[in-house]
Design a protein around this motif. Structure first.
Motif, PDB file in Angstrom:
ATOM      1  N   UNK A  26       0.838  -1.207   0.000  1.00  0.00           N
ATOM      2  CA  UNK A  26       0.000   0.000   0.000  1.00  0.00           C
ATOM      3  C   UNK A  26       0.874   1.259   0.000  1.00  0.00           C
ATOM      4  N   UNK A  27       1.933   1.230   0.802  1.00  0.00           N
ATOM      5  CA  UNK A  27       2.831   2.386   0.869  1.00  0.00           C
ATOM      6  C   UNK A  27       3.547   2.596  -0.466  1.00  0.00           C
ATOM      7  N   UNK A  28       3.914   1.488  -1.115  1.00  0.00           N
ATOM      8  CA  UNK A  28       4.589   1.590  -2.409  1.00  0.00           C
ATOM      9  C   UNK A  28       3.653   2.209  -3.443  1.00  0.00           C
ATOM     10  N   UNK A  29       2.409   1.771  -3.485  1.00  0.00           N
ATOM     11  CA  UNK A  29       1.443   2.325  -4.439  1.00  0.00           C
ATOM     12  C   UNK A  29       1.251   3.822  -4.200  1.00  0.00           C
ATOM     13  N   UNK A  30       1.222   4.226  -2.926  1.00  0.00           N
ATOM     14  CA  UNK A  30       1.062   5.651  -2.597  1.00  0.00           C
ATOM     15  C   UNK A  30       2.287   6.453  -3.052  1.00  0.00           C
ATOM     16  N   UNK A  31       3.484   5.887  -2.844  1.00  0.00           N
ATOM     17  CA  UNK A  31       4.716   6.573  -3.263  1.00  0.00           C
ATOM     18  C   UNK A  31       4.770   6.705  -4.781  1.00  0.00           C
ATOM     19  N   UNK A  32       4.343   5.650  -5.475  1.00  0.00           N
ATOM     20  CA  UNK A  32       4.341   5.664  -6.932  1.00  0.00           C
ATOM     21  C   UNK A  32       3.358   6.713  -7.457  1.00  0.00           C
ATOM     22  N   UNK A  53      13.622  14.903  -4.910  1.00  0.00           N
ATOM     23  CA  UNK A  53      14.058  14.819  -3.508  1.00  0.00           C
ATOM     24  C   UNK A  53      12.934  14.277  -2.630  1.00  0.00           C
ATOM     25  N   UNK A  54      11.727  14.799  -2.834  1.00  0.00           N
ATOM     26  CA  UNK A  54      10.566  14.327  -2.063  1.00  0.00           C
ATOM     27  C   UNK A  54      10.204  12.894  -2.435  1.00  0.00           C
ATOM     28  N   UNK A  55      10.336  12.574  -3.724  1.00  0.00           N
ATOM     29  CA  UNK A  55      10.047  11.208  -4.180  1.00  0.00           C
ATOM     30  C   UNK A  55      11.020  10.231  -3.518  1.00  0.00           C
ATOM     31  N   UNK A  56      12.274  10.628  -3.458  1.00  0.00           N
ATOM     32  CA  UNK A  56      13.294   9.788  -2.820  1.00  0.00           C
ATOM     33  C   UNK A  56      12.936   9.524  -1.364  1.00  0.00           C
ATOM     34  N   UNK A  57      12.471  10.561  -0.677  1.00  0.00           N
ATOM     35  CA  UNK A  57      12.085  10.410   0.725  1.00  0.00           C
ATOM     36  C   UNK A  57      10.926   9.424   0.871  1.00  0.00           C
ATOM     37  N   UNK A  58       9.937   9.534  -0.010  1.00  0.00           N
ATOM     38  CA  UNK A  58       8.777   8.634   0.036  1.00  0.00           C
ATOM     39  C   UNK A  58       9.208   7.174  -0.157  1.00  0.00           C
ATOM     40  N   UNK A  59      10.079   6.938  -1.147  1.00  0.00           N
ATOM     41  CA  UNK A  59      10.519   5.570  -1.422  1.00  0.00           C
ATOM     42  C   UNK A  59      11.389   5.023  -0.289  1.00  0.00           C
ATOM     43  N   UNK A  60      12.151   5.888   0.354  1.00  0.00           N
ATOM     44  CA  UNK A  60      12.965   5.449   1.490  1.00  0.00           C
ATOM     45  C   UNK A  60      12.067   5.012   2.647  1.00  0.00           C
ATOM     46  N   UNK A  61      10.971   5.733   2.822  1.00  0.00           N
ATOM     47  CA  UNK A  61      10.005   5.356   3.863  1.00  0.00           C
ATOM     48  C   UNK A  61       9.363   4.009   3.529  1.00  0.00           C
ATOM     49  N   UNK A  62       9.094   3.775   2.257  1.00  0.00           N
ATOM     50  CA  UNK A  62       8.528   2.489   1.837  1.00  0.00           C
ATOM     51  C   UNK A  62       9.523   1.360   2.108  1.00  0.00           C
ATOM     52  N   UNK A  63      10.790   1.621   1.806  1.00  0.00           N
ATOM     53  CA  UNK A  63      11.833   0.620   2.021  1.00  0.00           C
ATOM     54  C   UNK A  63      11.871   0.175   3.486  1.00  0.00           C
ATOM     55  N   UNK A  64      11.647   1.139   4.388  1.00  0.00           N
ATOM     56  CA  UNK A  64      11.677   0.821   5.819  1.00  0.00           C
ATOM     57  C   UNK A  64      10.542  -0.125   6.215  1.00  0.00           C
ATOM     58  N   UNK A  65       9.496  -0.189   5.371  1.00  0.00           N
ATOM     59  CA  UNK A  65       8.350  -1.064   5.668  1.00  0.00           C
ATOM     60  C   UNK A  65       8.502  -2.459   5.053  1.00  0.00           C
ATOM     61  N   UNK A  66       9.535  -2.665   4.281  1.00  0.00           N
ATOM     62  CA  UNK A  66       9.716  -3.948   3.616  1.00  0.00           C
ATOM     63  C   UNK A  66      10.002  -5.037   4.648  1.00  0.00           C
ATOM     64  N   UNK A  67       9.196  -6.093   4.657  1.00  0.00           N
ATOM     65  CA  UNK A  67       9.435  -7.173   5.632  1.00  0.00           C
ATOM     66  C   UNK A  67      10.810  -7.812   5.448  1.00  0.00           C
ATOM     67  N   UNK A  68      11.351  -8.281   6.533  1.00  0.00           N
ATOM     68  CA  UNK A  68      12.643  -8.963   6.464  1.00  0.00           C
ATOM     69  C   UNK A  68      12.544 -10.204   5.581  1.00  0.00           C
TER      70      UNK A  68
END
Length: 657
Positions: free
Chosen positions: A27-33, A44-59
Motif C-alpha cells: 500500500x505504501x509503495x502504491x502511494x509513493x508511486x 528529492x521528495x520522491x526519494x524520501x517517500x521511497x525510502x520510507x517504503x523501504x523501511x516497511x519492507x518485511x525482512x
C-alpha cells in the motif's frame, strides 16, 4: 524468490503478521508511486517517500507479491539514480535482474541495463557502460518502442566519446538525431543534445555549436522541461568554456544550479561545479575556484563518479601551478589525505586513474600538468617522456579527425534537418579548412613544445663544453655534435612551421645541390643508420631549383622509411639512382627491405595510410604523404614499385626548372 533488503531499522510494529506487513508495504509503495507520477520534478521528495517504503519492507521478502517487489526495486533503482546515489542504485538493479525473466519482460530487462550503463558511465567505467548498454539494446530491439532505445544509444555514444573513438560516437549520435528528425517522437533525454553539442565543440565547430545551443534552449523552453533547461544551460557552459567567455560560464552554471536545487537531479552538480571551478581559475579567483573543485569531491558521497574525481584532481593541479601558496593549505583537505599534501602524488594518482579508465579526453590535460611539474623540478628527462606521450595522443586525435565518415554523417544529418539540398562541395571545402586550421594550431603547439627543451639542450651543452678539459677533444666533438644537431632541429622546426602556414604557395626557389641534401639527411638519421647498420649510397645527384628544408624532409622521409622497414635477416642497403631524362630528373630510391603489399601500392601516399601494422612498426602514416606533397609542389610525380620480401623502388620525377 527471496531477496534480502539492505540492513536497516524496521518501522514495522512487531505485532503485525508477515502477511499484514506485506500488505502495508504494498500500500505504501502504491502511494509513493502515485506521488511520483503527480510530482515528477520533485525527485528529492520522491526519494524520501521511497525510502520510507523501504523501511516497511518485511525482512522475509517472500511474503510480498513478486510483481510488487520487482516493480518497487525497479522504480527505486530509477529514483536512486536520479538522486545521484549511483552505487546504491547499482545494487538495487542487481536485485531487479535476479527477479526478472529477460524473455518474458524484455522492456524491463533492457531498461534496467540501460540504467546500469548510465551509472557505469558516470562512474567512469566506459567498458562496463558499453557492455551493459549493448545488452540493453539487444532486448529493447524485441519491443516495438523505438524511443526506449534512445537512452541506451546515448550511453554508447558518450562512452565511445570518452574513450576517444569519435567515429563510433558520432555514429550513435546521428542515429538518435536522425530518428528525432524523421519521427513524431520528441527526444526528452536532453543529455543526448548536450553530448552531441560537446562533440561538435570538440571538433572546433563553434558556429554550429552555437546554433545547436540556441535550438536546444528554444525546445526546452517550449516544453517547460526543467531537466532539459539544465542540459541547455550546461551546453552553453561548455561552449563558453571553449570560447573563453568565463563570465557567461558562471552565469549559465548558476542558472542550472538554481533548477537543480529545486527539482534535481542532484548528480548534475558534478557538471556545474566543474564549470564554475574552471571559470574561476581563468578569472584568477582562486579561493572560489578551489571551493568548487573540492565541492566536486564532496559530491562523490552520493555519486561515486570517477570522472568527477579526475576532473577535480586536474583542476586542483591547475590551481596549484597558478597559485601554489594559496592552494598548498587545501592539500590538507581530508578527501586528499591519500596524497600526503604532495602535489606530485596527486598528479601521479590522477594519471593512474585516467589510464585505468582509458579516459581519452583527460590524458592530454594530465600530461601537460606533469610536464609543468617536471620542468619546475628541472627533471627534463621526465618532462620529455610526458611530452612524447602527449604528442602521440595528439597525432592519434588528428588521425581520427581526418576520417571522412564524421563529416559525411554531419552532411546527411544537416540535409535531413534542414529539408533542403546541401552544397556538398562547399561543405567539404569548409570542413577541410577547419581541419587545416586545427593542424596549423597543432603545428604551432608542437613546435613550441619541441623548441623549448631543444634550447635548454643547447644552453646546457654550452655550459658542459666550458667545463670539459680542453685536452679532451672527443668530449668537445660530442658536445659540438649535440649543439649542431639541436640547432638543425630548431631550424627545421621553424621551416616546417612556416611551410605549414603557406599551403600551396612557396617562396622563391633557389639552386640546391641534392648531394648536400643527402648528406644532411644522413646526418639527421645517423642514430637509426648506426642502429640498423644501414648502408646508404648514391649516384652523382643533380642541382635543382627548390628549397633546402623541403628536399631534406623528402630525402629524410624516404631514407627513414627504408631503414624502418628493413628485413630482420639483413642490414638495410639503400641506393639512389639518378637518370637525366629529356625534360625531367628521375631519382630512384631502391632498398632491400620487406616490401609493400600490392593492394597498398596506390594508397600508400594517402595521409595516415599505413602498409604495415602499427604494433610492429611505429609511425603516424604521414611520412609518404608529406613526400607526395613536396614532389607535387614542384610539379613532379612520385610512385612506387615493390615486391613483398624483396624490397621497394620509389621513383621521383622532377621537371627541369
Amino acid at each position: 524468490m527471496k531477496i534480502d533488503p539492505p540492513n536497516k531499522q524496521s518501522n514495522i510494529p512487531v505485532s503485525l503478521s508477515n502477511e499484514e506487513q506485506a500488505v502495508r508495504f504494498e500500500e505504501a509503495y502504491e502511494a509513493a508511486l502515485k506521488f511520483w507520477k503527480g510530482n515528477p520534478k520533485s525527485i528529492t521528495d520522491v526519494h524520501q517517500k521511497f525510502t520510507e517504503v523501504l523501511a516497511l519492507l518485511p525482512t522475509d521478502t517472500s511474503v510480498v507479491q513478486e510483481k510488487a517487489l520487482l516493480m518497487f526495486y525497479y522504480n527505486y533503482t530509477s529514483v536512486l539514480y536520479q538522486s545521484g546515489e549511483l552505487s546504491v542504485a547499482l545494487a538495487y538493479s542487481d536485485k531487479v535482474l535476479l527477479l526478472l525473466d529477460a524473455e518474458e519482460k524484455p522492456l524491463l530487462y533492457g531498461n534496467t541495463y540501460t540504467t546500469r550503463g548510465a551509472i557505469y558511465l558516470l562512474q567512469g567505467d566506459n567498458k562496463a557502460c558499453i557492455e551493459a548498454s549493448s545488452i540493453a539494446i539487444e532486448y529493447l530491439n524485441k519491443v516495438d518502442k523505438p524511443f526506449a532505445l534512445h537512452p541506451a544509444i546515448n550511453n554508447l555514444a558518450c562512452a565511445y566519446s570518452e574513450m576517444g573513438e569519435y567515429e563510433k560516437a558520432f555514429g550513435y549520435y546521428y542515429r538518435l538525431l536522425d530518428e528525432h528528425v524523421n519521427s513524431d517522437y520528441e527526444i526528452e533525454n536532453y543529455a543526448v543534445f548536450y553530448n552531441f553539442i560537446n562533440m561538435i565543440i570538440h571538433l572546433e565547430r563553434m558556429d554550429v555549436a552555437k546554433e545547436e545551443c540556441a535550438a536546444l534552449l528554444v525546445r526546452v523552453e517550449e516544453k517547460q522541461h526543467s531537466e532539459g533547461m539544465i542540459w541547455a544551460y550546461l551546453s552553453y557552459c561548455e561552449l563558453y568554456c571553449k570560447t573563453g567567455d568565463f563570465d557567461q560560464v558562471i552565469h549559465y552554471a548558476n542558472l542550472a544550479n538554481q533548477i537543480i536545487l529545486v527539482t534535481g537531479p542532484k548528480y548534475l552538480t558534478l557538471h556545474t561545479n566543474g564549470y564554475l571551478a574552471t571559470a574561476y581559475l581563468d578569472l584568477k579567483e582562486y579561493h572560489k575556484g578551489m571551493f568548487y573543485s573540492l565541492a566536486l569531491l564532496e559530491d562523490l558521497s552520493i555519486s561515486n563518479s570517477v570522472q568527477s574525481v579526475i576532473r577535480a584532481y586536474c583542476l586542483i593541479g591547475h590551481y596549484y601551478f597558478a597559485a601554489p601558496n594559496i592552494v598548498q593549505p587545501f592539500l590538507k583537505y581530508p578527501l586528499l589525505a591519500a596524497f600526503k599534501e604532495d602535489i606530485y602524488n596527486l598528479l601521479k594518482g590522477t594519471e593512474k586513474l585516467i589510464i585505468e579508465q582509458n579516459s581519452h579526453h583527460n590524458k592530454t590535460e594530465i600530461y601537460n600538468l606533469l610536464i609543468k611539474y617536471h620542468r619546475q623540478q628541472r627533471e627534463y628527462e621526465e618532462a620529455f617522456y610526458y611530452m612524447d606521450l602527449k604528442h602521440l595522443l595528439l597525432e592519434e586525435f588528428y588521425e581520427i579527425e581526418k576520417n571522412k565518415l564524421i563529416y559525411q554523417l554531419q552532411e546527411e544529418y544537416d540535409s535531413k534537418r534542414l529539408g533542403q539540398e546541401v552544397n556538398y562541395q562547399k561543405k567539404i571545402i569548409d570542413q577541410q579548412q577547419i581541419i587545416n586550421n586545427n593542424l596549423k594550431n597543432f603545428a604551432y603547439t608542437a613546435s613550441h613544445d619541441i623548441k623549448e627543451p631543444l634550447k635548454l639542450i643547447v644552453g646546457f651543452s654550452d655550459l658542459l663544453k666550458k667545463r670539459i678539459d680542453k685536452t679532451d677533444q672527443e668530449g668537445h666533438q660530442i658536445v659540438d655534435y649535440i649543439i649542431g644537431t639541436s640547432n638543425r632541429m630548431v631550424n627545421l622546426i621553424n621551416d616546417i612551421l612556416k611551410f605549414a602556414t603557406l599551403g600551396n604557395k612557396l617562396p622563391q626557389a633557389t639552386s640546391i645541390d641534392l648531394n648536400n641534401i643527402l648528406k644532411t639527411a644522413k646526418a639527421n638519421l645517423q642514430t637509426a643508420i648506426d642502429e640498423k647498420i644501414a648502408c646508404i649510397s648514391a649516384d652523382q645527384l643533380p642541382i635543382v631549383k627548390g628549397h633546402d628544408t623541403l628536399f631534406i624532409q623528402l630525402f629524410q622521409n624516404l631514407l627513414a622509411n627504408a631503414i624502418k622497414f628493413g628485413a630482420e635477416d639483413r642490414s638495410p642497403i639503400i641506393h639512389i639512382y639518378y637518370q637525366k631524362e629529356t625534360a625531367t630528373h628521375l631519382l630512384t630510391f631502391v632498398d632491400n627491405g620487406i616490401g609493400i603489399p600490392e593492394n597498398k601500392l596506390t594508397s600508400i601516399f594517402d595521409t595516415f595510410s599505413r602498409a604495415h601494422t602499427k604494433k610492429k612498426h611505429q609511425g603516424s602514416g604521414i611520412g609518404l604523404a608529406s613526400c607526395k606533397k613536396v614532389v607535387e609542389l614542384y610539379g613532379g610525380k612520385i610512385w612506387v614499385e615493390s615486391e613483398v620480401g624483396k624490397g621497394s623502388q620509389f621513383y621521383i620525377e622532377l621537371p627541369f626548372v
